[in-house]
Structures are given as C-alpha cells and as structure tokens.
Design an enzyme around this catalytic site. Structure first.
Site, short mmCIF file in Angstrom:
data_model
loop_
_atom_site.label_atom_id
_atom_site.label_comp_id
_atom_site.label_asym_id
_atom_site.label_seq_id
_atom_site.Cartn_x
_atom_site.Cartn_y
_atom_site.Cartn_z
N HIS A 120 18.77 -69.78 -64.44
CA HIS A 120 19.57 -70.19 -63.29
C HIS A 120 19.20 -71.56 -62.75
CE1 HIS A 120 21.82 -66.66 -63.82
NE2 HIS A 120 20.72 -65.92 -63.80
N GLU B 160 11.28 -54.31 -73.73
CA GLU B 160 11.35 -54.72 -72.33
C GLU B 160 12.28 -53.73 -71.64
OE1 GLU B 160 11.89 -58.88 -71.34
OE2 GLU B 160 13.03 -58.34 -69.52
N ASN C 109 11.98 -66.79 -66.07
CA ASN C 109 13.31 -67.00 -66.66
C ASN C 109 13.97 -68.19 -65.96
OD1 ASN C 109 16.17 -66.87 -67.04
ND2 ASN C 109 15.91 -64.82 -67.87
N HIS D 153 14.36 -57.56 -64.87
CA HIS D 153 15.75 -57.67 -64.41
C HIS D 153 15.87 -57.24 -62.96
CE1 HIS D 153 19.88 -58.71 -65.37
NE2 HIS D 153 20.15 -57.92 -64.35
N ARG E 211 26.96 -70.09 -70.71
CA ARG E 211 27.28 -70.34 -69.30
C ARG E 211 26.15 -71.02 -68.55
NH1 ARG E 211 27.29 -64.16 -67.03
NH2 ARG E 211 28.77 -63.89 -68.72
N GLU F 285 15.94 -64.94 -75.24
CA GLU F 285 16.80 -63.76 -75.19
C GLU F 285 18.07 -64.05 -75.98
OE1 GLU F 285 15.40 -61.72 -71.07
OE2 GLU F 285 17.06 -63.12 -70.94
N THR G 185 23.29 -59.08 -67.27
CA THR G 185 23.09 -58.04 -68.28
C THR G 185 23.09 -56.66 -67.63
OG1 THR G 185 21.71 -59.67 -69.38
CG2 THR G 185 21.65 -57.43 -70.26
N HIS H 266 17.81 -67.31 -71.77
CA HIS H 266 18.84 -66.49 -72.42
C HIS H 266 19.96 -67.42 -72.85
CE1 HIS H 266 21.60 -62.68 -71.86
NE2 HIS H 266 21.72 -63.23 -73.05
N ARG I 210 23.18 -67.46 -73.84
CA ARG I 210 24.32 -66.54 -73.94
C ARG I 210 25.36 -67.09 -74.91
NH1 ARG I 210 25.77 -62.47 -70.53
NH2 ARG I 210 24.21 -61.88 -68.99
C1 LIG Z 1 18.47 -60.05 -70.36
C2 LIG Z 1 18.24 -60.21 -68.93
O1 LIG Z 1 18.12 -59.30 -68.19
C3 LIG Z 1 18.17 -61.56 -68.31
O2 LIG Z 1 17.93 -62.59 -69.14
C4 LIG Z 1 19.41 -61.88 -67.68
O3 LIG Z 1 20.37 -61.77 -68.70
C5 LIG Z 1 19.38 -63.24 -67.05
O4 LIG Z 1 20.48 -63.95 -67.39
P1 LIG Z 1 21.88 -63.63 -66.74
O5 LIG Z 1 21.71 -63.78 -65.27
O6 LIG Z 1 22.82 -64.57 -67.37
O7 LIG Z 1 22.25 -62.22 -67.09
N1 LIG Z 2 14.86 -60.02 -68.94
C1 LIG Z 2 14.95 -60.14 -67.54
C2 LIG Z 2 14.83 -61.57 -67.13
O1 LIG Z 2 14.52 -62.41 -67.94
C3 LIG Z 2 15.04 -61.98 -65.73
O2 LIG Z 2 16.07 -61.32 -65.09
P1 LIG Z 2 16.39 -61.75 -63.58
O3 LIG Z 2 15.08 -61.80 -62.82
O4 LIG Z 2 17.04 -63.09 -63.60
O5 LIG Z 2 17.28 -60.63 -63.10
#
Ligand SMILES: CC(=O)[C@@H](O)[C@H](O)COP(=O)(O)O
Ligand SMILES: NCC(=O)COP(=O)(O)O
Length: 255
Positions: A19, A160, A16, A200, A58, A79, A110, A52, A54
């Site tokens: 960030h 998921e 992911n 997550h 953000r 996402e 989330t 994601h 959003r």
């Molecule tokens: C859906 C999920 O769990 C992750 O994608 C998480 O949303 C990461 O993005 P955020 O840190 O903005 O929540």
């Molecule tokens: N769906 C969870 C994800 O994509 C990553 O979540 P995180 O590791 O950033 O908490």
C-alpha cells in the site's frame, strides 16, 4: 549474497509494502517509493519484506519486484497467484520466499485462503517448480485442518494462516472463536512439521493475541502499518509494531 536473515528474533515481522505502492499509483507519481520503504523498514527492524504482485498490478508493479529484490538485506517474500505467468516470473526473480495466494480480480483484498484440497495438483506442481529454483514456498491458507494436511502433502515447508476472519470479527466472542481456530491451525501445522506464519488484517490493537501464540514464526503486516505511518512516520510505525509483537510474545511465554 544479500540474504542476511538473523537467527535471533523470537517472532519475525514481514512488512508488506503493497500500500506504499497504492499511494504512489493514486497520483501516478514516483513517490512514495516502495524500494525506499523496504530499505527503511529493514533499518527499523523488519525481518522480511513482503509484496504482492497482483495479476491486475493494482499496486506493486513488475519493476518494483525487480528493483527491490537485489537490494534487500533481509529477504523478499513475494506473494503470487498460482498461475503460469506469476510462477514463471517468481522463478526468474528468485525471491527467498514465495507465498502462493488465491486471487480474484473483483476483490478489494485477499478474501480467504488458497484451497489446496481443490487445487492440489496445480499447487503441488507450482511448489516443485519454485523449489527447483531454490525458493522456499509458503501457502496462504485458512486455519483448517484439511487445508493444512493438504499443504504438507503438497510439499510446502511453510504455511501462512489467514487471520482476516479474526481481524474482522464483530464481537469479542467471535474474535475469541477465530483466535482459537488460528491456535488450532498453528498446532496442526507444527505437528505436521511446518513453519507456521500468519497475517492479514492485523493492526496495533489486535496483533497481540496472535503474536502471543508461541509457535508462530512470522507475522506479515502491511495495511495497518502504512496507515499508522501517516501519523507517526514510517520507521516509527514499523518499530512500534515490532515492539508490540515482541512484548506480546514474551508475555505469552511467561504465562
Ligand atoms: C495475501 C495477503 O493477505 C496480502 O498480501 C494482501 O493480499 C495484501 O494485498 P491486498 O491489500 O492487495 O490484498
Ligand atoms: N499476507 C498478509 C500480508 O502480507 C499483509 O496483509 P495486510 O496487513 O495488508 O492485511
């Protein structure tokens, strides 16, 4: 055709990159570039790139999704909230996977799974719309039998499981209870013929027990990898996570 998903890994890692965009947006610069992060992550062993978009934009922006989609050699897991705007956007971009997630603008991240039981009709309609475009749909849900049954009935081939409660557990007993909840959720999903992913809040010292669950196909991990990359470099952070996951899965299989 940019979809070159290998059929080999015993457990997939979706990186992911949200960030990476958070860091970029903090100063309004063009760096660090989420596209570069995605491509380097693939090189380092990522099996998918998760991002994601959003509703408040953000971190990831529309343009990031548009630019990254055609460049990936693995697959994009987008996402998305279950809104007309976001589902229409996903249908235009056509990622290989869309994971429908709950969203609240005030939340830092989330906070729970999508409530499929409560929003069954709207979720089922979104699944139909996305599937009509050839997109595989995943539902980001709590490891709860009712939600898993509803996910299957709504027509999603993938779930998921939200591991946030496991990751945020305050002590070993609570963590074990949450792990067992995830294990039961995986078994329930598999029994219903679903592909089961999880994610997550997973990081380098809590991912092992989740990765060891034999029937989990994929873990999506972001924040911890971006944080670790500050110290060891982005590709090393990706490689390290993948190696830990594979070692944990192999150890789980040998038990
Ligand atoms: C859906 C999920 O769990 C992750 O994608 C998480 O949303 C990461 O993005 P955020 O840190 O903005 O929540
Ligand atoms: N769906 C969870 C994800 O994509 C990553 O979540 P995180 O590791 O950033 O908490």
């Amino acid at each position: 055709m940019s979809y070159l998903q290998p059929a080999s890994t015993i457990i997939d890692l979706g990186i992911n990159i949200d960030h990476v965009a958070t860091l970029r947006n903090a100063r309004g610069t063009v760096y660090p570039d989420p596209l570069q992060a995605a491509l380097l992550a693939e090189e380092a062993g990522a099996d998918a790139i998760t991002l994601h978009l959003r509703e408040d934009r953000r971190h990831i922006k529309d343009a990031d999704v548009e630019v990254i989609r055609p460049k990936l050699l693995t697959r994009m897991n987008l996402e998305s909230a279950v809104t007309t705007e976001m589902v229409d956007f996903a249908c235009r971009i056509k990622p290989q996977d869309v994971c429908l997630v709950p969203e609240r603008r005030e939340e830092v991240t989330t906070e729970g799974g999508l409530d499929i039981v409560k929003y069954f009709d709207v979720v089922a309609a979104a699944i139909r719309q996305l599937q009509a475009e050839g997109i595989r749909v995943s539902l980001f849900i709590d490891a709860d039998a009712e939600q898993i049954q509803a996910a299957a009935e709504a027509g999603a081939p993938v779930i998921e499981l939200h591991t946030g409660r496991y990751a945020d557990a305050h002590d070993a007993a609570q963590q074990q209870a949450e792990l067992e909840r995830v294990q039961r959720g995986v078994a329930e999903g598999i029994a219903r013929g679903l592909k089961v992913n999880a994610g997550h809040g997973l990081h380098y010292t809590n991912v092992q027990a989740v990765a060891a669950i034999p029937d989990i196909s994929e873990l999506n991990i972001g924040h911890a990898i971006v944080a670790h990359a500050v110290f060891v470099g982005w590709q090393n952070a990706v490689r390290e996570m993948k190696a830990i996951m594979i070692a944990a899965r192999l150890a789980g299989m040998r038990k």
